[in-house]
Motif scaffolding. Sequence first.
Motif, short mmCIF file in Angstrom:
data_model
loop_
_atom_site.label_atom_id
_atom_site.label_comp_id
_atom_site.label_asym_id
_atom_site.label_seq_id
_atom_site.Cartn_x
_atom_site.Cartn_y
_atom_site.Cartn_z
N THR A 172 0.83 -1.21 0.00
CA THR A 172 0.00 0.00 0.00
C THR A 172 0.86 1.25 0.00
O THR A 172 0.63 2.18 -0.80
CB THR A 172 -0.94 0.00 1.22
N ASP A 173 1.86 1.32 0.89
CA ASP A 173 2.71 2.52 0.96
C ASP A 173 3.48 2.73 -0.35
O ASP A 173 3.66 3.87 -0.79
CB ASP A 173 3.70 2.39 2.13
N PHE A 174 3.93 1.64 -0.96
CA PHE A 174 4.68 1.74 -2.21
C PHE A 174 3.82 2.36 -3.31
O PHE A 174 4.27 3.22 -4.06
CB PHE A 174 5.17 0.36 -2.63
N VAL A 175 2.56 1.92 -3.40
CA VAL A 175 1.68 2.44 -4.43
C VAL A 175 1.26 3.88 -4.12
O VAL A 175 1.18 4.72 -5.03
CB VAL A 175 0.44 1.53 -4.60
N VAL A 176 1.02 4.21 -2.86
CA VAL A 176 0.67 5.58 -2.48
C VAL A 176 1.75 6.55 -2.95
O VAL A 176 1.46 7.65 -3.43
CB VAL A 176 0.45 5.70 -0.96
N GLU A 177 3.02 6.15 -2.83
CA GLU A 177 4.12 7.02 -3.23
C GLU A 177 4.14 7.29 -4.74
O GLU A 177 4.86 8.18 -5.20
CB GLU A 177 5.46 6.42 -2.80
N GLY A 178 3.37 6.52 -5.50
CA GLY A 178 3.27 6.80 -6.93
C GLY A 178 2.53 8.09 -7.22
O GLY A 178 2.65 8.65 -8.31
N ASP A 179 1.75 8.59 -6.23
CA ASP A 179 1.03 9.85 -6.39
C ASP A 179 2.01 10.99 -6.18
O ASP A 179 2.23 11.45 -5.06
CB ASP A 179 -0.13 9.92 -5.38
N THR A 180 2.61 11.45 -7.26
CA THR A 180 3.66 12.47 -7.17
C THR A 180 3.13 13.79 -6.63
O THR A 180 3.85 14.52 -5.93
CB THR A 180 4.31 12.69 -8.55
N ALA A 181 1.88 14.12 -6.96
CA ALA A 181 1.30 15.37 -6.45
C ALA A 181 1.15 15.31 -4.93
O ALA A 181 1.45 16.28 -4.22
CB ALA A 181 -0.06 15.62 -7.10
N LEU A 182 0.70 14.16 -4.42
CA LEU A 182 0.56 13.99 -2.98
C LEU A 182 1.92 14.03 -2.30
O LEU A 182 2.09 14.65 -1.24
CB LEU A 182 -0.14 12.65 -2.69
N LEU A 183 2.91 13.38 -2.91
CA LEU A 183 4.26 13.35 -2.34
C LEU A 183 4.82 14.76 -2.26
O LEU A 183 5.41 15.16 -1.24
CB LEU A 183 5.16 12.47 -3.20
N ALA A 184 4.63 15.56 -3.32
CA ALA A 184 5.12 16.94 -3.31
C ALA A 184 4.40 17.76 -2.25
O ALA A 184 5.02 18.59 -1.56
CB ALA A 184 4.92 17.56 -4.69
N ALA A 185 3.09 17.54 -2.09
CA ALA A 185 2.33 18.28 -1.08
C ALA A 185 2.79 17.93 0.32
O ALA A 185 2.89 18.81 1.20
CB ALA A 185 0.83 17.99 -1.25
N GLN A 186 3.08 16.65 0.56
CA GLN A 186 3.57 16.23 1.88
C GLN A 186 4.93 16.86 2.19
O GLN A 186 5.18 17.29 3.32
CB GLN A 186 3.65 14.71 1.94
N LEU A 187 5.80 16.93 1.19
CA LEU A 187 7.11 17.56 1.38
C LEU A 187 6.96 19.05 1.67
O LEU A 187 7.69 19.61 2.51
CB LEU A 187 7.98 17.34 0.14
N GLU A 188 6.01 19.71 1.00
CA GLU A 188 5.78 21.13 1.23
C GLU A 188 5.24 21.37 2.63
O GLU A 188 5.61 22.35 3.30
CB GLU A 188 4.82 21.68 0.18
N VAL A 189 4.35 20.50 3.11
CA VAL A 189 3.84 20.63 4.48
C VAL A 189 4.99 20.53 5.48
O VAL A 189 5.09 21.32 6.42
CB VAL A 189 2.77 19.55 4.76
N SER A 190 5.88 19.54 5.29
CA SER A 190 7.02 19.38 6.20
C SER A 190 7.91 20.62 6.18
O SER A 190 8.38 21.07 7.23
CB SER A 190 7.83 18.14 5.80
N ALA A 191 8.15 21.15 4.97
CA ALA A 191 8.99 22.34 4.86
C ALA A 191 8.32 23.55 5.51
O ALA A 191 8.98 24.35 6.19
CB ALA A 191 9.30 22.62 3.39
N ALA A 192 7.00 23.69 5.30
CA ALA A 192 6.28 24.83 5.87
C ALA A 192 6.25 24.77 7.39
O ALA A 192 6.38 25.80 8.07
CB ALA A 192 4.86 24.87 5.31
N GLU A 193 6.09 23.56 7.94
CA GLU A 193 6.02 23.42 9.39
C GLU A 193 7.35 23.72 10.06
O GLU A 193 7.40 23.98 11.27
CB GLU A 193 5.56 22.00 9.75
N ALA A 194 8.43 23.68 9.29
CA ALA A 194 9.76 23.98 9.84
C ALA A 194 10.01 25.49 9.90
O ALA A 194 11.06 25.93 10.36
CB ALA A 194 10.84 23.31 9.01
N THR A 195 9.04 26.29 9.44
CA THR A 195 9.17 27.75 9.46
C THR A 195 8.08 28.33 10.34
O THR A 195 7.22 27.63 10.87
CB THR A 195 9.04 28.32 8.03
N ASP A 196 8.12 29.65 10.48
CA ASP A 196 7.06 30.36 11.21
C ASP A 196 6.10 31.06 10.26
O ASP A 196 5.36 31.96 10.66
CB ASP A 196 7.69 31.39 12.16
N ASP A 197 6.12 30.64 9.00
CA ASP A 197 5.28 31.27 7.98
C ASP A 197 3.91 30.58 7.97
O ASP A 197 3.72 29.54 7.34
CB ASP A 197 5.97 31.14 6.61
#
Length: 650
Positions: free
Chosen positions: A81-106
């Motif tokens: 399941t996790d392997f196939v979920v990672e095929g969703d590149t848009a979701l993967l990019a959104a998750q990375l952006e959330v992690s990056a945003a949470e590391a700031t005060d913006d």
Amino acid sequence: MITLKNLTLRRGAKVLLDAASVTINPGEKVGLVGRNGAGKSSLFALLNGTLHEDGGEYYVPPQWRLGQVAQDMPETEQSATDFVVEGDTALLAAQLEVSAAEATDDYDRMAHAYMELQDAGAHDAPARAQALILGLGFKTTELTNPVNSFSGGWRMRLQLARALMCPSDLLLLDEPTNHLDLDALVWLEAWLKRYEGTIIVISHDREFLDAVSNVTLHIDATRLMRYGGNYSKFEDMRSEQMELQQNAYAKQQDKIAHLQKFIARFKAKASKAKQAQSRVKALDRMEKIAPLLAEADFTFEFKEPANLPNPMLAMQGVSFGYPAAQDSTPGTGPTVIVRNVSRSVLAGQRIGILGANGQGKSTLVKTVARALAPIGGELTEGKGLNVGYFAQQELDVLRPLDTPLEHMIRLVREMTAAGKMLGQASREQDLRSFLGTFNFSGDMVKQPVGSMSGGEKARLVLCMIVWQRPNLLLLDEPTNHLDLATREALSMALNEFEGTVMLVSHDRALLRAVCDEFWMVSRGGVEPFDGDLDDYQRYLLDEARRQREAIKEASSSAAKAERKALAGAAAPVKVKPAARGTLQRRLQDIESRMNTLQAEGGSLEAHLCATPPPADLAELGMRLTLVNDELQALEEQWLTVTDQLETAPA
């Protein structure tokens, strides 16, 4: 839209496309066809950017998202399941952006990141991935298994699921049906019909192309021709086109002969020299029509069997499966997959074996082929039974380091030792000549099999089977690596075969052409299937629908059970008459717990009002429901204890 204009494409010194021009419109479903080596996969490489044009130009809209099946074998301990979920590149990019945003005060960036995550479908990504995995034939118990625990063919199915998981505007599929059985193939067709983007698919499965395509691109002799319609329509139009071309060529040849005859007759006469010269110029200006060069078709035939026992074999209470492994726990018995089968196979029968993946089709065929021993019951072979077996994996019966000629020489020795030679010529030159009829000529007879393509290996297996002159053919997915021309040759050869055929295949065109009855392997048994392939396809779609509904119902029931179990900890209870002090302590505990839950509920409501990340939204909502359920139960307890306290003795 995709446009190719005067495009030239080479692979090494070989010209694959020369001045090719074509347009593909948004939303079109395109079947890309042509003989092996014509350049189909190279055109895919151009479209995905791994190969560049050698001349001309091409255009793919830069905003189009591309989906395609990775050809590498995945090696990971991730769950399916996790392997196939990672095929969703848009979701993967959104998750990375959330992690990056949470590391700031913006906080503005965080808000936008959470919205993008919600738009990417984070809340239902695992469910979408599992629907794809189950559709491609996996079991519900395998959804959390590590990718590395699956065999190569199943891992390639996960790669396909991963490609389908990826949001895309252009989907490139290169032989997507090779690792699928019929039930997964029917599901994939239904999925692709619902796909809203542009599809370009390479496939040698005629019915699959007919089902999913509405445009056909044909690569032939460095030319790229577009035909409106699916594969069958393309065949009709190309046949008409070839006939017109041949007629036009014949007429032009007559005209050329007439002009040349006039020139030869009068060029030396002064009075006719001018007319002769004008005809020479006319001949030079004439745009020559190319002769129609017929594609080299591959044909073969099965030799007449030496005898036809009837019945070929009889099964009485037979169970099929696998023996216990040598390193298994003492006392562990064999694995039985199909049990208590009582059926006969008669001379001349054409049996198609149907059934979902894992039900035991290949196990049944392997046992009849003597590759497995029956687990129980009695399997009786007719006198003179001679089995020709095509294994699903050609390398099961081929040696990678041996050449085609060495395979044939070893086959002669084995059959001679077993007393099964039926008058076949067995000199080396005879074997070379026989290999030549299957397109193994020249140096190919001494080429190691391991370096050959899948199609060449399949042809070698067919060659070895034909040479043995079998009277019972057992074919387990024989078309996996065969092109359309070879599939057609196999279909014709099977129709002319005088013996018995048992066929497992996801190629419906082959099943329709060859089989006149079907056996269904299902739920541990084998029964006749009362219907044709269209009935079976409807049955598969109905089964898939029932499975999805069952999964939804089970998921819903599990969620209700969890809520009930958590709420049950605070369910109303009857309080026995007790001392006043005991009731007061009980009341204090209830009030304390109610205060805690009320505070938690308020906090949860505040979080929900603040638009939490979609990944947290469902969890917060479920927790608030549980808190409210427990509060309601505690309020009923509070009333009960309060009533008892009023009447309790001091």
